[in-house]
Every structure is written in C-alpha cells, then in structure tokens.
Design a protein around this motif. Structure first.
Motif, PDB file in Angstrom:
ATOM      1  N   ALA A   1      38.974  42.461  40.183  1.00 61.62           N
ATOM      2  CA  ALA A   1      38.780  43.963  41.123  1.00 61.62           C
ATOM      3  C   ALA A   1      37.669  44.257  41.575  1.00 61.62           C
ATOM      4  O   ALA A   1      37.775  45.199  42.878  1.00 61.62           O
ATOM      5  CB  ALA A   1      39.512  44.922  40.046  1.00 61.62           C
ATOM      6  N   ARG A   2      36.845  43.621  41.743  1.00 62.71           N
ATOM      7  CA  ARG A   2      35.795  44.018  42.115  1.00 62.71           C
ATOM      8  C   ARG A   2      34.933  42.948  43.132  1.00 62.71           C
ATOM      9  O   ARG A   2      33.862  43.372  44.099  1.00 62.71           O
ATOM     10  CB  ARG A   2      34.120  44.228  41.786  1.00 62.71           C
ATOM     11  CG  ARG A   2      34.654  45.216  40.100  1.00 62.71           C
ATOM     12  CD  ARG A   2      34.697  46.771  40.046  1.00 62.71           C
ATOM     13  NE  ARG A   2      35.384  46.943  39.499  1.00 62.71           N
ATOM     14  CZ  ARG A   2      35.022  49.138  38.899  1.00 62.71           C
ATOM     15  NH1 ARG A   2      35.371  49.507  40.899  1.00 62.71           N
ATOM     16  NH2 ARG A   2      35.932  49.498  38.565  1.00 62.71           N
ATOM     17  N   LEU A   3      35.440  42.610  43.965  1.00 65.78           N
ATOM     18  CA  LEU A   3      35.622  41.001  44.204  1.00 65.78           C
ATOM     19  C   LEU A   3      35.324  41.402  46.020  1.00 65.78           C
ATOM     20  O   LEU A   3      35.818  42.350  46.912  1.00 65.78           O
ATOM     21  CB  LEU A   3      36.543  39.679  44.932  1.00 65.78           C
ATOM     22  CG  LEU A   3      36.580  38.810  43.312  1.00 65.78           C
ATOM     23  CD1 LEU A   3      37.124  38.371  43.748  1.00 65.78           C
ATOM     24  CD2 LEU A   3      35.112  38.129  43.384  1.00 65.78           C
ATOM     25  N   PRO A   4      34.505  41.464  46.888  1.00 67.52           N
ATOM     26  CA  PRO A   4      34.706  41.860  48.373  1.00 67.52           C
ATOM     27  C   PRO A   4      36.052  41.943  49.074  1.00 67.52           C
ATOM     28  O   PRO A   4      36.514  40.680  48.670  1.00 67.52           O
ATOM     29  CB  PRO A   4      33.619  41.363  48.619  1.00 67.52           C
ATOM     30  CG  PRO A   4      32.208  41.436  47.800  1.00 67.52           C
ATOM     31  CD  PRO A   4      33.049  40.928  46.856  1.00 67.52           C
ATOM     32  N   ALA A   5      35.972  42.897  50.102  1.00 70.28           N
ATOM     33  CA  ALA A   5      37.394  42.066  50.720  1.00 70.28           C
ATOM     34  C   ALA A   5      37.211  40.795  51.066  1.00 70.28           C
ATOM     35  O   ALA A   5      38.641  40.273  51.674  1.00 70.28           O
ATOM     36  CB  ALA A   5      37.531  43.316  51.320  1.00 70.28           C
TER      37      ALA A   5
END
Length: 275
Positions: A265-269
């Motif tokens: 859920a914290r991966l960069p877009a």
C-alpha cells in the motif's frame, strides 16, 4: 511414455484469453486500438518470433490450430547423465524430445516442416499411417501427422508418440490429471514436471551418494513433491503466472497464516518493478 517435462503454449488464445491479452497489450505503444485486436495480436506474435527468422502470420498461422507443445522424456535425461559421465560420448540427441502441434491444414504443416528441415525426405508406413524421415547431422529427424496433431523430433521420439495411439499414459496419470485440474480453464501456457524422475536423474548424474547418511537422503527425498506444474494467463491487464505442487505425504502442517502485505500500500504511484 516416460515424459518428465511438458510445456504447452496456446496461440489460439482460448476462452477469455483473447480479450484479456488485448487488454494487456493495449498498455503498450501502438496496441491501444482494440477495434483491430486480432491484427494487433498477430503483430505481437510476429515481433516475438522475429529473431528466429520465422513469421507467425506467413509461416505458422496458415496451419497452426493453436496448441504447440514440447515434451522431454527420461531418454534425454539419461543421455545427459551419460554425457556427464563420459564427455567424449556427447552427440546430438537421437531420442528424448518431441514437438507437438495441433494443426488445421496437415498438408501445409508437413510441407512447411519439410522445407525447414531440408534434405531428401523418405516417407514410409508406420502404425496406422505414415512417417517421414530425413538424415541430418547424424540424427534421423522425423515427422508425422495423426488426425489434427503434428509430431516432430528424432525418429525414436516420434515413433514413441505414435505408439501411444492417442492414449498416452502420461495424460492419464494421477499427477498430470491433478495438474490439469489445478490449471485455469483458459490459459496461455502450461508446464508440467515429473519431479521424482528429474531427481532420480540428478542423483545419477551426481554420482555416488554413499557418503551421505541414508536417513538424511531419505528425509530429503520425502520432502520432494511427486510433480509440479505452472500456468500463465492474461488477467486484469497483466500476465499472471502460478505454480502448484502437492504437499508431500508426511510434511509438517503449516502454522503460518495468510496476511495482507504491509508494504504494498506504500508503493509510489509510478512504480514499475517491485520485489
């Protein structure tokens, strides 16, 4: 009989795979227009085969019905083990590997194969049909068609496939049936490994295991599943690959619980690759 590795590809894109492949390749430059999906898929296959010198649309599409597979039998692994023991005995394999393809035009298929193989072919009766052979580099290459299936490989392997008369014991084995049952109903690729037979050959190639305590060797062998399989399919705009194998008998039960990823859920877009 004796097939230990089988890999199959589905160029006919069965079931929902045609549309799902279209959704996936639409993400790439030049493939966005879905109105010409079939043409775009042909283009992608041509690009995939470009370096081989074979054209999908010109050479293969006129006669390939969709399924293309490669089978490796214990014979080839035994030849590899013998070559490991005596490098001077290395020759081109005269058995142990086979290419299979479903065809929609047998005449076109056999003509294309004859052109690719070259040489002077000889056609003779075998079983309930004919077999064509050509001597190439010390190996007799053969091909034959039965119904809508084309077989190509060393003569011994083609004859072994013909001898099954379309009722291969491999396809009816418990491991293969379980692997096919675990596969999705429509896929792009399927692979099957007879892991037990592969391990037998690896042990034979490695030489004596006399220095290993028998209990240690038995425990290691007991932890190996009888078979393993893998599948590839297009889904949700991506290429999805799964692997499955049976839990070996006597293996300890897993005490871990399935939990969602804490970091996904914290991966960069704009993430392209994540491990």
């Amino acid at each position: 009989s004796g097939t230990v590795i089988y890999i199959e590809g589905r160029a006919d894109l069965p079931g929902d795979q045609r549309q799902n492949v279209g959704n996936t390749i639409a993400k790439f430059p030049g493939f966005k227009d879905q109105a010409s999906l079939d043409a775009k898929i042909d283009m992608a296959l041509d690009q995939l085969l470009e370096k081989s010198g074979i054209s999908w649309t010109t050479d293969l599409k006129p006669w390939v019905a969709g399924e293309v597979g490669v089978a490796v039998t214990r014979d080839l692994l035994d030849l590899a083990a013998a070559a490991q023991a005596d490098p001077s005995s290395v020759t081109l394999p005269d058995r142990g590997v086979l290419v299979l393809a479903s065809v929609k035009d047998v005449a076109a298929a056999t003509a294309w194969v004859a052109k690719q193989v070259g040489g002077t072919p000889t056609t003779t009766p075998y079983g309930d049909g004919q077999i064509t052979t050509v001597e190439k580099g010390g190996v007799t290459v053969a091909w034959a068609a039965r119904g809508t299936v084309l077989l190509l490989g060393p003569e011994a392997s083609v004859k072994a496939a013909l001898d099954t008369k379309g009722a291969s014991p491999v396809a009816a084995s418990s491991g293969f049936l379980a692997a096919k049952k675990a596969a999705p109903s429509a896929y792009l690729g399927f692979g099957y490994l007879d892991t037990r037979s592969l391990l037998d050959v690896l042990l034979a190639t490695a030489g004596s295991t006399g220095s290993l305590p028998q209990a240690c060797l038995d425990n290691a062998l007991a932890a190996v599943p009888d078979w393993a399989a893998g599948f590839a399919r297009a889904a949700d705009g991506a290429l999805v690959m799964d692997q499955v194998a049976p839990v070996p008998s006597g293996a300890p039960a897993s005490t871990s619980k399935d939990t969602p990823s804490a970091i996904a859920a914290r991966l960069p877009a704009r993430t392209l690759v994540a491990f």
